[in-house]
Enzyme design. Structure first.
Site, PDB file in Angstrom:
ATOM      1  N   SER A  31       6.722  79.861 -18.365  1.00  0.00           N
ATOM      2  CA  SER A  31       6.516  80.773 -17.232  1.00  0.00           C
ATOM      3  C   SER A  31       5.118  81.358 -17.157  1.00  0.00           C
ATOM      4  O   SER A  31       4.773  81.968 -16.145  1.00  0.00           O
ATOM      5  CB  SER A  31       7.518  81.929 -17.306  1.00  0.00           C
ATOM      6  OG  SER A  31       8.730  81.528 -16.771  1.00  0.00           O
TER       7      SER A  31
ATOM      8  N   LYS B 177       3.015  80.681 -14.138  1.00  0.00           N
ATOM      9  CA  LYS B 177       3.346  81.221 -12.812  1.00  0.00           C
ATOM     10  C   LYS B 177       2.229  82.035 -12.155  1.00  0.00           C
ATOM     11  O   LYS B 177       1.970  81.851 -10.963  1.00  0.00           O
ATOM     12  CB  LYS B 177       4.647  82.036 -12.892  1.00  0.00           C
ATOM     13  CG  LYS B 177       5.876  81.152 -13.156  1.00  0.00           C
ATOM     14  CD  LYS B 177       7.134  81.971 -13.457  1.00  0.00           C
ATOM     15  CE  LYS B 177       8.337  81.076 -13.707  1.00  0.00           C
ATOM     16  NZ  LYS B 177       9.502  81.813 -14.205  1.00  0.00           N
TER      17      LYS B 177
ATOM     18  N   TYR C 154       7.024  72.053 -10.450  1.00  0.00           N
ATOM     19  CA  TYR C 154       7.362  73.236 -11.256  1.00  0.00           C
ATOM     20  C   TYR C 154       7.616  72.864 -12.726  1.00  0.00           C
ATOM     21  O   TYR C 154       7.060  73.483 -13.644  1.00  0.00           O
ATOM     22  CB  TYR C 154       8.593  73.937 -10.657  1.00  0.00           C
ATOM     23  CG  TYR C 154       9.093  75.065 -11.514  1.00  0.00           C
ATOM     24  CD1 TYR C 154       8.359  76.243 -11.640  1.00  0.00           C
ATOM     25  CD2 TYR C 154      10.286  74.951 -12.243  1.00  0.00           C
ATOM     26  CE1 TYR C 154       8.800  77.272 -12.466  1.00  0.00           C
ATOM     27  CE2 TYR C 154      10.731  75.981 -13.057  1.00  0.00           C
ATOM     28  CZ  TYR C 154       9.991  77.131 -13.164  1.00  0.00           C
ATOM     29  OH  TYR C 154      10.411  78.147 -13.983  1.00  0.00           O
TER      30      TYR C 154
ATOM     31  N   TYR D  17       9.617  90.236 -16.385  1.00  0.00           N
ATOM     32  CA  TYR D  17      10.978  90.217 -15.834  1.00  0.00           C
ATOM     33  C   TYR D  17      11.628  91.595 -15.920  1.00  0.00           C
ATOM     34  O   TYR D  17      11.019  92.595 -15.584  1.00  0.00           O
ATOM     35  CB  TYR D  17      11.849  89.168 -16.547  1.00  0.00           C
ATOM     36  CG  TYR D  17      11.162  87.867 -16.800  1.00  0.00           C
ATOM     37  CD1 TYR D  17      10.781  87.048 -15.737  1.00  0.00           C
ATOM     38  CD2 TYR D  17      10.872  87.447 -18.083  1.00  0.00           C
ATOM     39  CE1 TYR D  17      10.155  85.845 -15.964  1.00  0.00           C
ATOM     40  CE2 TYR D  17      10.245  86.238 -18.317  1.00  0.00           C
ATOM     41  CZ  TYR D  17       9.891  85.449 -17.258  1.00  0.00           C
ATOM     42  OH  TYR D  17       9.267  84.277 -17.487  1.00  0.00           O
TER      43      TYR D  17
ATOM     44  N   VAL E 133       9.247  81.382 -22.024  1.00  0.00           N
ATOM     45  CA  VAL E 133      10.331  81.147 -22.988  1.00  0.00           C
ATOM     46  C   VAL E 133       9.921  80.305 -24.195  1.00  0.00           C
ATOM     47  O   VAL E 133      10.689  80.181 -25.140  1.00  0.00           O
ATOM     48  CB  VAL E 133      11.587  80.497 -22.351  1.00  0.00           C
ATOM     49  CG1 VAL E 133      12.375  81.482 -21.543  1.00  0.00           C
ATOM     50  CG2 VAL E 133      11.251  79.254 -21.572  1.00  0.00           C
TER      51      VAL E 133
END
Ligand code: GLN
Length: 342
Positions: free
Chosen positions: A87, A90, A212, A264, A282
């Site tokens: 992530s 991103k 992605y 998050y 992660v």
């Protein structure tokens, strides 16, 4: 381990003037070594296994890197161990979407509100019908759809090439992780079809997911991440090569979303305790930006319940408090705190 740019030179259009003295560099290195020693035996958390290939990570790995916008690099532990960016791709993908499509169009596809939900939540903002923000999977898949190209490999190559410029070395995709994510990423497929149904992405759903999954599977080490963070912090110019990588006028948007949404459903706590625009993944990495001063990164694959690296959070908290990095610290001096030691 301490490295400097050859001759300790400040790149010509560097935006700062406070290159660290060798003595100060040693003090800084001592602090980083101390943080590494303090947390290396913490064994809480669990390595992510929902992407089977990630389960092969060595739970003992622990690396720290701090890169200044003058190009000095300070490292500890397994700083050169490669892991997939996950992530942490991103914010960079969001930056590229803003550059390629402009703010107005990009924000038609993704919002900038914290979701307070897990990264893989299958939901859209009920008020706007868009994904909450580009830091959760739904928003990142919408962004991937915007920056994909035809053929799809071209979009992936373009992404990897730009990330290499931000890191200062050529980067590559881990094909095993890419295959593993593609084979098991049904939840992301569900999110992508939800986005298609809501009119957020086009019919080329497999291509958006390819973009992605490939972005997430790009290999980096702690030094790459700290350099990429320092490039954001150095108004888009790589600290050593001085190459212009990102449009500086858009970086503030990316940092703002990292600040409010980068961790998050831990984002509020992070802003409170660490106070930096940051992003976790992660695989166990976290990077943060001290605007106009530093990039920091930590890698340690054992994660907490929110999917953030346990030792990563502890180390970043300590780095922030040692170096006064919190954006709203009483002095708000960031790394220039170190000048006080002179
Ligand atoms: N590739 C991962 C996923 O989509 C990224 C998630 C993360 O790093 N939080 O599930």
């Amino acid at each position: 381990m301490m490295e400097t740019t050859p001759g300790n030179e400040i790149p010509q259009n560097s935006t700062t003037t406070n290159a660290l003295s060798p003595w100060l560099g040693l003090q800084l290195q001592k602090i980083i070594d101390g943080i590494y020693k303090k947390y290396r035996d913490i064994d809480d958390g669990a390595v992510a296994t929902y992407i089977p290939e990630l389960g092969k990570a060595n739970p003992k790995d622990f690396g720290i890197c701090l890169a200044t916008v003058e190009g000095q690099v300070y490292t500890a532990g397994d700083w050169d161990k490669e892991f997939t960016i996950q992530s942490m791709c991103k914010p960079f993908a969001f930056q590229l979407a803003l550059e390629q499509h402009g703010t107005e169009k990009t924000l038609k596809h993704v919002g900038v509100e914290p979701s307070g939900e897990a990264f893989n939540s299958i939901e859209l903002d009920p008020k706007s019908g868009r994904p909450f923000n580009p830091m959760v999977n739904a928003g990142a898949i919408a962004v991937a759809s915007l920056i994909k190209q035809s053929p799809v490999e071209a979009g992936v190559d373009a992404f990897v090439e730009t990330m290499g410029k931000a890191a200062g070395r050529k980067l590559r995709i881990d094909q095993s992780v890419f295959a593993s994510e593609t084979a098991t990423g049904h939840r992301n497929r569900a999110i992508a079809y939800l986005l298609l149904n809501a009119g957020i992405i086009d019919e080329e759903v497999p291509q958006s997911l390819h973009q992605y999954f490939a972005q997430c599977s790009m290999l980096v080490n702690c030094k790459d991440l700290a350099m990429m963070a320092a490039t954001l912090g150095n108004i888009g110019n790589h600290p050593v090569t001085n190459e212009r990588v990102f449009d500086f006028q858009l970086i503030k948007h990316v940092m703002a979303v990292m600040f409010s949404c980068g961790l998050y459903d831990y984002a509020g706590n992070w802003a409170f305790e660490v106070g930096l625009p940051a992003k976790s993944g992660v695989s166990g990495g976290i990077f943060g930006v001290v605007n106009r001063q530093l990039g920091i990164s930590v890698y340690s694959p054992k994660l907490d319940a929110q999917g953030n690296s346990v030792r990563g959070i502890l180390a970043c908290r300590e780095l922030a408090s040692h170096f006064g990095l919190h954006a709203f610290d009483f002095s708000n001096v960031g790394s220039s705190f170190m000048q006080w030691l002179l």
